[in-house]
Design an enzyme around this catalytic site. Structure first.
Site, PDB file in Angstrom:
ATOM      1  NE  ARG A   1       9.136  10.347  -0.584  1.00  0.00           N
ATOM      2  CZ  ARG A   1       9.898   9.526   0.133  1.00  0.00           C
ATOM      3  NH1 ARG A   1       9.377   8.451   0.702  1.00  0.00           N
ATOM      4  NH2 ARG A   1      11.185   9.753   0.250  1.00  0.00           N
TER       5      ARG A   1
ATOM      6  CB  SER B   1       9.433   4.488   5.225  1.00  0.00           C
ATOM      7  OG  SER B   1       8.338   5.366   5.014  1.00  0.00           O
TER       8      SER B   1
ATOM      9  CG  LEU C   1       8.718  -3.098  -1.382  1.00  0.00           C
ATOM     10  CD1 LEU C   1       7.915  -2.442  -2.496  1.00  0.00           C
ATOM     11  CD2 LEU C   1      10.207  -2.954  -1.664  1.00  0.00           C
TER      12      LEU C   1
ATOM     13  CB  THR D   1      17.563   3.496   2.978  1.00  0.00           C
ATOM     14  OG1 THR D   1      17.788   4.914   3.029  1.00  0.00           O
ATOM     15  CG2 THR D   1      17.806   2.945   4.376  1.00  0.00           C
TER      16      THR D   1
ATOM     17  CE1 TYR E   1      13.529   3.889   7.142  1.00  0.00           C
ATOM     18  CE2 TYR E   1      15.492   5.057   6.416  1.00  0.00           C
ATOM     19  CZ  TYR E   1      14.395   4.271   6.130  1.00  0.00           C
ATOM     20  OH  TYR E   1      14.166   3.855   4.834  1.00  0.00           O
TER      21      TYR E   1
ATOM     22  CE1 TYR F   1       5.196  -0.626  14.945  1.00  0.00           C
ATOM     23  CE2 TYR F   1       5.916   1.265  13.645  1.00  0.00           C
ATOM     24  CZ  TYR F   1       5.138   0.127  13.782  1.00  0.00           C
ATOM     25  OH  TYR F   1       4.335  -0.259  12.748  1.00  0.00           O
TER      26      TYR F   1
ATOM     27  CB  THR G   1      -0.920   0.040   1.245  1.00  0.00           C
ATOM     28  OG1 THR G   1      -0.094  -0.179   2.400  1.00  0.00           O
ATOM     29  CG2 THR G   1      -1.994  -1.028   1.188  1.00  0.00           C
ATOM     30  N   GLY G   2       2.168   1.132   0.067  1.00  0.00           N
ATOM     31  CA  GLY G   2       3.057   2.296   0.086  1.00  0.00           C
ATOM     32  C   GLY G   2       3.367   2.807  -1.316  1.00  0.00           C
TER      33      GLY G   2
ATOM     34  CD  GLU H   1      18.532   9.085   5.936  1.00  0.00           C
ATOM     35  OE1 GLU H   1      18.831   9.115   7.136  1.00  0.00           O
ATOM     36  OE2 GLU H   1      18.591  10.074   5.199  1.00  0.00           O
TER      37      GLU H   1
HETATM   38  P1  NAP Z   1       5.985   4.092   2.412  1.00  0.00           P
HETATM   39  O1  NAP Z   1       5.236   4.808   1.346  1.00  0.00           O
HETATM   40  O2  NAP Z   1       6.088   4.661   3.772  1.00  0.00           O
HETATM   41  O3  NAP Z   1       5.343   2.624   2.529  1.00  0.00           O
HETATM   42  C1  NAP Z   1       5.640   1.774   3.606  1.00  0.00           C
HETATM   43  C2  NAP Z   1       4.767   0.550   3.524  1.00  0.00           C
HETATM   44  O4  NAP Z   1       5.072  -0.307   4.628  1.00  0.00           O
HETATM   45  C3  NAP Z   1       3.246   0.835   3.611  1.00  0.00           C
HETATM   46  O5  NAP Z   1       2.574  -0.072   2.776  1.00  0.00           O
HETATM   47  C4  NAP Z   1       2.941   0.523   5.062  1.00  0.00           C
HETATM   48  O6  NAP Z   1       1.611   0.151   5.282  1.00  0.00           O
HETATM   49  C5  NAP Z   1       3.851  -0.683   5.263  1.00  0.00           C
HETATM   50  N1  NAP Z   1       4.121  -0.970   6.674  1.00  0.00           N
HETATM   51  C6  NAP Z   1       4.573  -0.125   7.626  1.00  0.00           C
HETATM   52  N2  NAP Z   1       4.714  -0.775   8.796  1.00  0.00           N
HETATM   53  C7  NAP Z   1       4.349  -2.053   8.584  1.00  0.00           C
HETATM   54  C8  NAP Z   1       4.263  -3.214   9.387  1.00  0.00           C
HETATM   55  N3  NAP Z   1       4.558  -3.192  10.699  1.00  0.00           N
HETATM   56  N4  NAP Z   1       3.863  -4.378   8.822  1.00  0.00           N
HETATM   57  C9  NAP Z   1       3.511  -4.417   7.524  1.00  0.00           C
HETATM   58  N5  NAP Z   1       3.538  -3.356   6.703  1.00  0.00           N
HETATM   59  C10 NAP Z   1       3.965  -2.197   7.229  1.00  0.00           C
HETATM   60  O7  NAP Z   1       7.488   3.786   1.933  1.00  0.00           O
HETATM   61  P2  NAP Z   1       8.099   3.797   0.445  1.00  0.00           P
HETATM   62  O8  NAP Z   1       8.597   5.152   0.150  1.00  0.00           O
HETATM   63  O9  NAP Z   1       7.174   3.094  -0.467  1.00  0.00           O
HETATM   64  O10 NAP Z   1       9.403   2.912   0.675  1.00  0.00           O
HETATM   65  C11 NAP Z   1       9.357   1.502   0.523  1.00  0.00           C
HETATM   66  C12 NAP Z   1      10.530   0.892   1.267  1.00  0.00           C
HETATM   67  O11 NAP Z   1      11.752   1.396   0.730  1.00  0.00           O
HETATM   68  C13 NAP Z   1      10.585   1.201   2.752  1.00  0.00           C
HETATM   69  O12 NAP Z   1      11.131   0.072   3.383  1.00  0.00           O
HETATM   70  C14 NAP Z   1      11.553   2.358   2.856  1.00  0.00           C
HETATM   71  O13 NAP Z   1      12.145   2.377   4.138  1.00  0.00           O
HETATM   72  C15 NAP Z   1      12.528   2.006   1.762  1.00  0.00           C
HETATM   73  N6  NAP Z   1      13.209   3.123   1.103  1.00  0.00           N
HETATM   74  C16 NAP Z   1      12.499   4.165   0.590  1.00  0.00           C
HETATM   75  C17 NAP Z   1      13.147   5.173  -0.085  1.00  0.00           C
HETATM   76  C18 NAP Z   1      12.404   6.346  -0.679  1.00  0.00           C
HETATM   77  O14 NAP Z   1      13.049   7.355  -0.979  1.00  0.00           O
HETATM   78  N7  NAP Z   1      11.103   6.244  -0.894  1.00  0.00           N
HETATM   79  C19 NAP Z   1      14.545   5.127  -0.246  1.00  0.00           C
HETATM   80  C20 NAP Z   1      15.231   4.026   0.277  1.00  0.00           C
HETATM   81  C21 NAP Z   1      14.548   3.022   0.930  1.00  0.00           C
HETATM   82  P3  NAP Z   1       0.458   1.276   5.554  1.00  0.00           P
HETATM   83  O15 NAP Z   1       0.080   1.765   4.184  1.00  0.00           O
HETATM   84  O16 NAP Z   1      -0.590   0.495   6.215  1.00  0.00           O
HETATM   85  O17 NAP Z   1       1.069   2.341   6.395  1.00  0.00           O
HETATM   86  O1  G4F Z   2      11.849  13.862   2.815  1.00  0.00           O
HETATM   87  P1  G4F Z   2      12.627  13.434   3.994  1.00  0.00           P
HETATM   88  O2  G4F Z   2      11.877  13.147   5.241  1.00  0.00           O
HETATM   89  O3  G4F Z   2      13.459  12.167   3.506  1.00  0.00           O
HETATM   90  P2  G4F Z   2      14.762  11.456   4.124  1.00  0.00           P
HETATM   91  O4  G4F Z   2      14.948  11.772   5.544  1.00  0.00           O
HETATM   92  O5  G4F Z   2      15.885  11.751   3.203  1.00  0.00           O
HETATM   93  O6  G4F Z   2      14.338   9.921   4.033  1.00  0.00           O
HETATM   94  C1  G4F Z   2      13.733   9.388   2.853  1.00  0.00           C
HETATM   95  O7  G4F Z   2      14.745   8.921   1.994  1.00  0.00           O
HETATM   96  C2  G4F Z   2      15.523   7.821   2.523  1.00  0.00           C
HETATM   97  C3  G4F Z   2      16.565   7.474   1.456  1.00  0.00           C
HETATM   98  O8  G4F Z   2      17.709   8.259   1.642  1.00  0.00           O
HETATM   99  C4  G4F Z   2      14.589   6.671   2.807  1.00  0.00           C
HETATM  100  F1  G4F Z   2      15.309   5.608   3.251  1.00  0.00           F
HETATM  101  C5  G4F Z   2      13.558   7.074   3.826  1.00  0.00           C
HETATM  102  O9  G4F Z   2      12.642   5.995   4.034  1.00  0.00           O
HETATM  103  C6  G4F Z   2      12.779   8.267   3.277  1.00  0.00           C
HETATM  104  O10 G4F Z   2      12.046   7.836   2.166  1.00  0.00           O
HETATM  105  O11 G4F Z   2      13.749  14.512   4.333  1.00  0.00           O
HETATM  106  C7  G4F Z   2      14.669  14.956   3.349  1.00  0.00           C
HETATM  107  C8  G4F Z   2      15.446  16.141   3.897  1.00  0.00           C
HETATM  108  C9  G4F Z   2      16.027  15.910   5.297  1.00  0.00           C
HETATM  109  O12 G4F Z   2      17.309  16.462   5.341  1.00  0.00           O
HETATM  110  C10 G4F Z   2      15.097  16.687   6.224  1.00  0.00           C
HETATM  111  O13 G4F Z   2      15.719  17.148   7.409  1.00  0.00           O
HETATM  112  O14 G4F Z   2      14.535  17.241   4.029  1.00  0.00           O
HETATM  113  C11 G4F Z   2      14.720  17.832   5.305  1.00  0.00           C
HETATM  114  N1  G4F Z   2      13.478  18.517   5.686  1.00  0.00           N
HETATM  115  C12 G4F Z   2      13.361  19.871   5.801  1.00  0.00           C
HETATM  116  N2  G4F Z   2      12.122  20.186   6.185  1.00  0.00           N
HETATM  117  C13 G4F Z   2      12.300  17.966   5.983  1.00  0.00           C
HETATM  118  C14 G4F Z   2      11.443  19.017   6.299  1.00  0.00           C
HETATM  119  N3  G4F Z   2      11.885  16.672   5.990  1.00  0.00           N
HETATM  120  C15 G4F Z   2      10.591  16.417   6.316  1.00  0.00           C
HETATM  121  N4  G4F Z   2      10.145  15.143   6.306  1.00  0.00           N
HETATM  122  N5  G4F Z   2       9.725  17.431   6.666  1.00  0.00           N
HETATM  123  C16 G4F Z   2      10.102  18.751   6.682  1.00  0.00           C
HETATM  124  O15 G4F Z   2       9.308  19.630   6.979  1.00  0.00           O
END
Ligand code: NAP
Ligand code: G4F
Length: 332
Positions: A190, A89, A85, A132, A155, A100, A10-11, A134
């Site tokens: 997103r 996150s 996935l 990631t 994280y 958690y 669902t993400g 991160e």
């Molecule tokens: P997202 O939109 O936050 O989606 C996270 C998904 O995980 C949702 O379907 C959520 O369900 C599910 N979930 C959360 N907690 C759970 C649990 N306890 N048991 C089962 N399902 C659970 O994240 P995304 O951006 O699609 O990212 C996908 C994956 O890639 C994540 O693992 C994230 O950490 C990793 N990642 C993301 C990025 C990025 O930039 N997007 C980069 C690197 C790595 P609900 O819909 O019910 O909340």
């Molecule tokens: O959008 P962000 O929350 O993404 P962040 O922390 O880079 O993490 C995302 O990317 C990771 C991959 O590198 C994933 F693993 C992770 O699951 C997630 O998808 O923040 C991006 C930047 C940070 O430096 C944060 O401090 O934006 C800065 N920021 C500034 N103002 C903010 C805000 N971030 C958020 N969320 N909200 C703000 O108002």
């Protein structure tokens, strides 16, 4: 016909990956969590389609914190490929919920890997772990598979534990398990509390007169932002290789939050300086200042390349949010 199981369906990424795998002819099974209100917006178009839902797409209730449910689902589905996935996150929120975050992101992977072994699937089924950038934290850019991991948040630490669990399962039991080390990837799907979506929603709302300000945190950090639609293709490609491995997936281009603001507000002929305020509550106790990925390995071995550039990504997100808010008149 191959069968894939996706946790986190669902993400953002889960929804794009499902579309991609269905197009490739897969049957897709997704794990969904129970919540008091249904949270299926991103996959609604597929579950509302009778020729897909119940035929090539199936959902199962489960949770990464519930190993018996994971065992039951694996036993029932017998997937060829598992894409993990699911995660807590949000980096900022992980400082408020470290226990958690570790339970889901680190122990959740341990539970899944154990379930694969317990159900006898370890030898047959391939596994993808959503790692990631991160994890690199304060590691010097450009970051690639040889860059040391220096995590800067609960994280990142939780994902690093998962990363090494996958490596260990591969080495100890020969599991075809790969770690994708994905840099930030965004899209109109997103989550609304990540900075890119916060900005595109905020800018669209201001343009439509539905809001007059936007409150953010650190504007100086640099991120390597790509499009989620491109990145899920790399996940699939990893599992099609003869051998498992770890791959950086990135565009190789970095922009600051400030530059994202320039692009999004500039596209709408607005000057963000007139609307954006910063507040300590969105700052993190420890920050990752600068990420730029070197995806040479993915390009060479997977033939993967990003198709969407930074300006195209931002504009697609702004356009989608303008349309969303124009239709709903939702105030943000
Ligand atoms: P997202 O939109 O936050 O989606 C996270 C998904 O995980 C949702 O379907 C959520 O369900 C599910 N979930 C959360 N907690 C759970 C649990 N306890 N048991 C089962 N399902 C659970 O994240 P995304 O951006 O699609 O990212 C996908 C994956 O890639 C994540 O693992 C994230 O950490 C990793 N990642 C993301 C990025 C990025 O930039 N997007 C980069 C690197 C790595 P609900 O819909 O019910 O909340
Ligand atoms: O959008 P962000 O929350 O993404 P962040 O922390 O880079 O993490 C995302 O990317 C990771 C991959 O590198 C994933 F693993 C992770 O699951 C997630 O998808 O923040 C991006 C930047 C940070 O430096 C944060 O401090 O934006 C800065 N920021 C500034 N103002 C903010 C805000 N971030 C958020 N969320 N909200 C703000 O108002």
């Amino acid at each position: 016909m191959k069968k894939a199981l996706i946790t986190g369906i669902t993400g953002q990424d889960g929804s794009y990956l499902t579309e991609y795998l269905l197009e490739l002819g897969y049957t897709v099974h997704g794990v969904v969590r129970r919540a008091s209100s249904l949270n299926r917006e991103r996959i609604e178009s597929m579950i509302g389609n009778e020729s897909i839902y119940g035929r090539t797409l199936f959902l199962h209730y489960g949770d990464l914190t519930d190993s018996s449910a994971l065992n039951r689902i694996l036993e029932k589905v017998q997937p060829d490929e598992v894409y993990n996935l699911a995660a807590q996150s949000h980096v900022g929120i992980s400082f408020q919920m470290p226990e958690y975050t570790a339970d889901v992101n680190a122990l959740g992977v341990v539970r899944l890997l154990d379930a694969l072994r317990d159900t006898g699937l370890a030898g047959k089924c391939r596994f993808y772990q959503a790692g990631t950038s991160e994890m690199f934290g304060s590691g010097a850019p450009p970051q690639n598979e040889d860059t040391p991991f220096l995590p800067r948040s609960p994280y990142a630490a939780s994902k690093l534990c998962a990363h090494w669990m996958v490596v260990n399962c591969r080495e100890a039991y020969g599991l075809h398990a790969s770690n994708g080390i994905l840099f930030n990837h965004e899209s109109p799907r997103r989550g609304e509390n990540f900075v890119t979506r916060k900005i595109t929603l905020g800018a669209a709302a201001i343009k439509l007169g539905l809001s007059d300000s936007l409150v953010l945190g650190n504007l100086e950090s640099g991120r390597d932002w790509g499009h989620a639609r491109d990145y899920v293709k790399a996940m699939h490609a990893m599992l099609q290789q003869d051998s498992p491995g770890d791959y950086v997936v990135a565009t190789g281009e970095t922009h600051t939050v400030r530059e994202f603001l320039d692009e999004a507000f500039g596209y709408l002929d607005l000057d963000w300086r007139n609307y954006v305020k910063t507040d300590q509550r969105f700052m993190r106790p420890t920050e990752v200042d600068f990420l730029r990925g070197d995806a040479t390995k993915a390009r060479r071995l997977l033939g993967w390349r990003p198709e969407t550039r930074f300006d195209g990504l931002v504009r697609e997100m702004v356009d989608a949010d303008l349309e969303l808010l124009s239709n709903t008149k939702r105030r943000i």
